[in-house]
Scaffold this motif. Structure first.
Motif, PDB file in Angstrom:
ATOM      1  N   LYS A 200       6.711  -5.861  -5.095  1.00 58.85           N
ATOM      2  CA  LYS A 200       6.316  -4.906  -6.126  1.00 58.85           C
ATOM      3  C   LYS A 200       6.093  -5.604  -7.469  1.00 58.85           C
ATOM      4  N   LYS A 201       7.018  -6.461  -7.851  1.00 59.59           N
ATOM      5  CA  LYS A 201       6.907  -7.157  -9.133  1.00 59.59           C
ATOM      6  C   LYS A 201       5.670  -8.058  -9.158  1.00 59.59           C
ATOM      7  N   THR A 202       5.428  -8.747  -8.037  1.00 59.72           N
ATOM      8  CA  THR A 202       4.267  -9.632  -7.967  1.00 59.72           C
ATOM      9  C   THR A 202       2.974  -8.835  -8.045  1.00 59.72           C
ATOM     10  N   ALA A 203       2.929  -7.694  -7.370  1.00 61.78           N
ATOM     11  CA  ALA A 203       1.747  -6.841  -7.399  1.00 61.78           C
ATOM     12  C   ALA A 203       1.514  -6.260  -8.789  1.00 61.78           C
ATOM     13  N   GLN A 204       2.585  -5.825  -9.436  1.00 59.79           N
ATOM     14  CA  GLN A 204       2.457  -5.228 -10.763  1.00 59.79           C
ATOM     15  C   GLN A 204       1.940  -6.226 -11.777  1.00 59.79           C
ATOM     16  N   GLN A 205       2.359  -7.477 -11.641  1.00 64.61           N
ATOM     17  CA  GLN A 205       1.872  -8.508 -12.554  1.00 64.61           C
ATOM     18  C   GLN A 205       0.373  -8.735 -12.397  1.00 64.61           C
ATOM     19  N   ALA A 206      -0.124  -8.510 -11.172  1.00 62.20           N
ATOM     20  CA  ALA A 206      -1.552  -8.668 -10.909  1.00 62.20           C
ATOM     21  C   ALA A 206      -2.308  -7.344 -11.044  1.00 62.20           C
ATOM     22  N   GLU A 207      -1.603  -6.301 -11.484  1.00 60.83           N
ATOM     23  CA  GLU A 207      -2.167  -4.955 -11.634  1.00 60.83           C
ATOM     24  C   GLU A 207      -2.759  -4.455 -10.319  1.00 60.83           C
ATOM     25  N   SER A 208      -2.028  -4.716  -9.234  1.00 60.64           N
ATOM     26  CA  SER A 208      -2.409  -4.251  -7.904  1.00 60.64           C
ATOM     27  C   SER A 208      -1.530  -3.054  -7.546  1.00 60.64           C
ATOM     28  N   PRO A 209      -2.104  -1.944  -7.056  1.00 64.73           N
ATOM     29  CA  PRO A 209      -1.310  -0.736  -6.785  1.00 64.73           C
ATOM     30  C   PRO A 209      -0.279  -0.929  -5.673  1.00 64.73           C
ATOM     31  N   THR A 210       0.838  -0.208  -5.770  1.00 64.07           N
ATOM     32  CA  THR A 210       1.936  -0.375  -4.808  1.00 64.07           C
ATOM     33  C   THR A 210       2.493   0.963  -4.310  1.00 64.07           C
ATOM     34  N   PRO A 211       1.665   1.885  -3.859  1.00 64.63           N
ATOM     35  CA  PRO A 211       2.210   3.188  -3.444  1.00 64.63           C
ATOM     36  C   PRO A 211       3.132   3.104  -2.234  1.00 64.63           C
ATOM     37  N   ILE A 212       2.798   2.283  -1.253  1.00 67.47           N
ATOM     38  CA  ILE A 212       3.622   2.197  -0.041  1.00 67.47           C
ATOM     39  C   ILE A 212       4.905   1.417  -0.320  1.00 67.47           C
ATOM     40  N   SER A 213       4.800   0.317  -1.060  1.00 65.34           N
ATOM     41  CA  SER A 213       6.011  -0.443  -1.361  1.00 65.34           C
ATOM     42  C   SER A 213       6.946   0.355  -2.272  1.00 65.34           C
ATOM     43  N   ASN A 214       6.406   1.200  -3.138  1.00 64.22           N
ATOM     44  CA  ASN A 214       7.258   2.083  -3.943  1.00 64.22           C
ATOM     45  C   ASN A 214       8.065   3.014  -3.041  1.00 64.22           C
ATOM     46  N   PHE A 215       7.382   3.585  -2.048  1.00 64.61           N
ATOM     47  CA  PHE A 215       8.049   4.502  -1.119  1.00 64.61           C
ATOM     48  C   PHE A 215       9.090   3.761  -0.285  1.00 64.61           C
ATOM     49  N   LEU A 216       8.734   2.573   0.205  1.00 67.18           N
ATOM     50  CA  LEU A 216       9.681   1.779   0.985  1.00 67.18           C
ATOM     51  C   LEU A 216      10.901   1.407   0.155  1.00 67.18           C
ATOM     52  N   HIS A 217      10.664   1.058  -1.084  1.00 68.33           N
ATOM     53  CA  HIS A 217      11.762   0.685  -1.979  1.00 68.33           C
ATOM     54  C   HIS A 217      12.747   1.845  -2.116  1.00 68.33           C
ATOM     55  N   ASP A 218      12.227   3.055  -2.241  1.00 70.90           N
ATOM     56  CA  ASP A 218      13.098   4.232  -2.349  1.00 70.90           C
ATOM     57  C   ASP A 218      13.876   4.454  -1.054  1.00 70.90           C
ATOM     58  N   LEU A 219      13.206   4.306   0.102  1.00 68.12           N
ATOM     59  CA  LEU A 219      13.874   4.461   1.391  1.00 68.12           C
ATOM     60  C   LEU A 219      15.002   3.445   1.561  1.00 68.12           C
TER      61      LEU A 219
END
Length: 271
Positions: free
Chosen positions: A246-265
């Motif tokens: 997630k952090k790596t994607a956010q730094q590249a401004e790449s969306p993370t909808p699935i990893s956000n959900f997985l992180h919550d799970l």
């Protein structure tokens, strides 16, 4: 083998990897924060040291397999580590960290005349013990040629070269771990639904892993889930690695909808 190898980090994965090196004939100098974990290696002839720098030979090769980027930075910046490694020394980092951490440490090594090679591992401890690891690696070509025999001796059944730009192999590792966690949670949900509807989950795994999904992760994790064994257990590793993606994607401004959900799970499962 004439070259003495330093090995730092003897956790669930580090111990079988280091054991493979000894069994292949390499001489090891080992360090672990919990000293007792080195006992099986000492019994096989490894030399145990009390400080990280003492595991390092000038101009030699040292391997680290540590929990996270903070632990890795602490080792690299500890007293004498880089000075002892010196010119022509190589540090093989096999843990999972942020790409920016890998790049930062590579630059620090370069300032001291040594080389940082990233070689994160795909494989559980039992895969390490049976030498069935997959290892992407990145670093200078000369260093990669020198360490390739070690990676194979550590249990690498497949070594994949991702060039000289440090950070690339770490990204491969984050992508792979994200897909593994995604597959595990998807299978758990799907097989639970099937069983509650009267269909044998093992029969589903047998069919699908011979047809549509003939992949090791679906085969091994599917079998574990069908047998009521949790592939991730209470491990914090999946949450840590999804957070890194997630952090790596956010730094590249790449969306993370699935990893956000997985992180919550994952966060819910650990609480």
């Amino acid at each position: 083998m004439s070259e003495k190898i330093g090995f730092i980090g003897l956790g669930n994965l580090g111990l079988p990897v280091a054991t493979n090196l000894i069994d292949a004939g390499y001489t090891l100098q080992v360090y672990n924060r919990t000293a007792s974990k080195a006992e099986p290696l000492v019994a096989k002839g490894a030399q145990q040291v009390t400080q990280p720098a003492d595991a390092v030979t000038t101009g030699g090769i040292v391997v680290t397999l540590l929990w996270d980027g903070a632990a890795l930075e602490n080792i690299v910046t500890s007293s004498g580590f880089l000075e002892q490694l010196g010119p022509n020394g190589i540090h093989i980092s096999m843990g999972t960290v942020l790409p920016e951490t890998a790049r930062k440490l590579a630059a620090i090594h370069e300032q001291h005349g040594s080389t940082y090679v990233e070689a994160p591992i795909f494989g559980r401890p039992e895969a390490a013990a049976t030498k069935k690891l997959w290892i992407p690696y990145t670093g200078s070509q000369q260093a990669k040629e020198r360490v390739q025999p070690l990676l194979k001796a550590m249990g690498g059944q497949g070594i994949f070269d991702f060039g000289e730009e440090v950070g690339a192999a770490t990204i491969v590792k984050l992508v792979g771990n994200f897909l593994i966690v995604s597959a595990g949670y998807s299978m758990r949900e799907a097989l639970s639904m099937a069983e509650k509807n009267g269909v044998d989950p093992q029969a589903i795994v047998d069919m699908l892993t011979q047809t549509l999904f003939p992949a090791p992760i679906y085969q091994s994790y599917g079998r574990m889930i069908a047998e009521k064994s949790e592939p991730f257990g209470e491990s914090e590793i999946p949450l840590k690695d999804v957070d890194l993606l997630k952090k790596t994607a956010q730094q590249a401004e790449s969306p993370t909808p699935i990893s956000n959900f997985l992180h919550d799970l994952l966060s819910t499962d650990l609480n």
